[in-house]
Write a protein that holds these residues in place. Sequence first.
Motif, PDB file in Angstrom:
ATOM      1  N   ASP A  29      -6.183  -1.670  -3.949  1.00  0.00           N
ATOM      2  CA  ASP A  29      -6.883  -2.275  -2.810  1.00  0.00           C
ATOM      3  C   ASP A  29      -6.275  -3.646  -2.519  1.00  0.00           C
ATOM      4  O   ASP A  29      -6.078  -4.457  -3.441  1.00  0.00           O
ATOM      5  CB  ASP A  29      -8.374  -2.436  -3.114  1.00  0.00           C
ATOM      6  N   LYS A  43       0.837  -1.205   0.000  1.00  0.00           N
ATOM      7  CA  LYS A  43       0.000   0.000   0.000  1.00  0.00           C
ATOM      8  C   LYS A  43       0.871   1.254   0.000  1.00  0.00           C
ATOM      9  O   LYS A  43       0.512   2.288  -0.597  1.00  0.00           O
ATOM     10  CB  LYS A  43      -0.926   0.000   1.220  1.00  0.00           C
ATOM     11  N   PRO A  79      -0.481   3.489  -3.431  1.00  0.00           N
ATOM     12  CA  PRO A  79      -1.682   3.790  -2.639  1.00  0.00           C
ATOM     13  C   PRO A  79      -2.975   3.752  -3.449  1.00  0.00           C
ATOM     14  O   PRO A  79      -4.058   3.898  -2.877  1.00  0.00           O
ATOM     15  CB  PRO A  79      -1.416   5.211  -2.130  1.00  0.00           C
TER      16      PRO A  79
END
Length: 344
Positions: A100, A93, A97
């Motif tokens: 998911d 992540k 970013p």
Amino acid sequence: MLIKEELSRYNRQMILPELGLKGQEKLKAAKLLIIGAGGLGCPVLQYLAAAGVGTIGIVDDDVVELSNLHRQILYNHTDIGLSKAKTAATKLKLLNPYMDFTAYHERFTADNAIAICQNYELVIDCSDNFTTRYLVNDTCVSLEKTLIFGSILQFEGQVAVFNHHGGPNYRDLYPVPPTENITCVEGGVIGILPGIIGLYMANEAIKLICGIGQTLSGKLMTIDALNNTVLVFKIAQEKQPEMVKKEVIIETTKEIDKITLDQWLSESPDEIFLIDVREDYEHEEGNIGGMNISLYELTASLETIPKNKKLVCYCQTGQRSKMAVQLLEEVYKGEVYSLIGSLG
């Protein structure tokens, strides 16, 4: 729809005419499941996250150990003892970013296999044991999911794409599990090998998602990192298309068990010629006799193999010896057999 930051982030791959904006949008819309966040899983996850695959599920019930760090370079010494799946999701992540991630800190079993897999369009098997591999394969066949497969041991790796549009699946290649499951824990692995194989697996995923290039659907690629040798086999199915040039069809091979071999050697030893198709360092650690010719050197070493004898190829698990039989049957006039099972 890609936002401005994503257009900038993926610019260098979007300018490829084969991929372009449409390909990048396909990557963002894709939902992939990676089973295993260890040696193979780390490079697969890192490069697919960097490439912009929109949704990734990570299944692994293991925790980071010190002995992992020479090859699982997504982690560092501060992660020791932490969940691989959850730690990987957190780190990825940070890398991207705009994605998911779902971490499944649990073992992939018959009880949860369908529930987990059904939410994803493409499954990538980065596991390290045959029980999981067969379960992953059978689940993908049941759900009609494409499966990308990879395996590593010592200096050798394998990559294949299974069950793609009705293509061959893992059981077409290996109908039943071998009698012995030798993992990197017992057999060892050079640290860079999972990186090499994992990148090939990630590349296959990108090609499948974007619908570009030639994939390893119905093929098995083996890579010997010690001797820089690559072989590509075409896996036979009931309805087999024309063989691709310079590829070998892996079909039902002639196999014998150790009891039969011992009987042959007892009754007519002069008619049998054993070939250990493992690497020389494996042969030196233990063998049952015969000549040592690596699988990757077989076709170049035909002059060293006597004519008019029954050839029996063997290895540690019976997998490489089956490939050896297929290679030799193309060029050797006599009978060729693969020894079933392990040397133990």
